[in-house]
Design an enzyme around this catalytic site. Structure first.
Site, short mmCIF file in Angstrom:
data_model
loop_
_atom_site.label_atom_id
_atom_site.label_comp_id
_atom_site.label_asym_id
_atom_site.label_seq_id
_atom_site.Cartn_x
_atom_site.Cartn_y
_atom_site.Cartn_z
CB CYS A 25 1.46 -4.10 -9.72
SG CYS A 25 2.01 -4.58 -8.06
CD GLU A 56 -3.62 -1.11 -5.33
OE1 GLU A 56 -2.87 -1.63 -6.17
OE2 GLU A 56 -3.21 -0.67 -4.25
CB SER A 63 -0.92 0.01 1.23
OG SER A 63 -0.17 0.20 2.41
#
Length: 228
Positions: free
Chosen positions: A81, A176, A26
Site C-alpha cells: 500500500c 492504482e 479496492s
C-alpha cells in the site's frame, strides 16, 4: 484465515458475533463493506486504493534519492500500500532519473533477498501489462520495460518498469496499478507538483525529496496527505 469472495465477505459482515470488520482492497469494495457494516451498527475500518507520489527537487542528493525511489517503487514487487507509483521531477533534476533507471535495470526477478518477487496472481500481472501496453501506444517513453518478465514461470512475474509521460491526464498517473511500475512526470514548480498530488482522489502518503530538513520544514506547500 477465511478464503472466499462475495459470500465470505457478506458472511463476515453479517455474522452477529463479529463486532468489527477491517478491510483492505479496492476503493469501490471498501465502500460497500463499510456501508454494509455501518447498516448493522458495526465498527469498520475499510481501506481502499492508494496512489503515492514522490516529489524530487533539483538540488536533492541524487544518489540517495534514486536509491530510496527504487526501493519504494519496486520493493515487494510494488504490491504494497505504501509503494511509490508516481515520481514528479521539479525542474532540471540532472541525472536523477538516469540513476533511478540504472537501479531499476540492475534489479533481478527472483525469490532471494534483494530481488523483485512474484506478482500475486495472473489477473494482477495482466492488469500491469495492459497499463504499460496502453502507455506505450499513447506515446509514453518506456525507459525500463518490465513486460518481458511476464514470461517467467512458474508463478506470475512482472519486472521493474519506468515510464515518462508528458500528458498529465494519462491513466498511469492516476490509477492504482499496484505493481513495480513507476510513472514519471516533469513539472515546472513544486507548487504544481503538490497540486497534482492533492488532486488525486487516493491518499496514503507522499514524499518530498529535499536537500535539507530546514528547507522542508519552512517551505513545504500544503499537502492533503501525510508527507515524509
Amino acid at each position: 484465515m477465511v478464503n472466499g469472495a462475495v459470500d465470505a465477505v457478506n458472511a463476515l459482515c453479517d455474522h452477529p458475533e463479529i463486532a468489527a470488520v477491517s478491510f483492505v482492497g479496492s476503493s469501490n469494495i471498501a465502500e460497500l463493506v463499510y456501508q454494509r457494516c455501518r447498516a448493522l451498527n458495526k465498527r469498520c475500518l475499510a481501506l481502499g486504493g492508494a496512489k503515492n507520489h514522490l516529489v524530487a527537487l533539483n538540488d536533492c542528493d541524487h544518489e540517495a534519492a534514486a536509491r530510496d525511489i527504487a526501493a519504494s517503487a519496486f520493493g515487494c514487487a510494488g504490491q504494497r500500500c505504501m509503494a511509490a507509483s508516481v515520481l514528479l521531477l521539479v525542474g532540471d533534476t540532472g541525472d536523477l532519473l538516469d540513476r533511478v533507471v540504472a537501479k531499476a535495470q540492475a534489479l533481478e526477478l527472483g525469490t532471494e533477498s534483494g530481488k523483485v518477487g512474484a506478482i500475486i496472481d495472473q489477473r494482477s500481472r495482466d492488469k500491469m501489462h495492459g497499463y504499460v501496453d496502453r502507455a506505450a501506444e499513447s506515446g509514453a517513453k518506456i525507459l525500463v520495460d518490465g513486460r518481458p518478465g511476464a514470461a517467467r514461470s512458474p508463478g506470475y512475474w512482472f519486472g521493474p518498469t519506468v515510464m515518462v509521460f508528458t500528458d498529465k491526464t494519462q491513466e498511469c498517473l492516476h490509477d492504482e496499478i499496484f505493481g513495480p511500475v513507476l510513472s514519471v512526470l516533469r513539472v515546472s514548480s513544486w507548487e504544481e507538483a503538490i497540486e497534482i498530488e492533492n488532486n488525486n482522489p487516493y491518499g496514503n502518503a507522499a514524499s518530498i525529496v529535499f536537500p535539507t530538513l530546514a528547507l522542508a520544514l519552512t517551505s513545504t506547500p500544503t499537502s492533503t496527505v501525510p508527507c515524509a
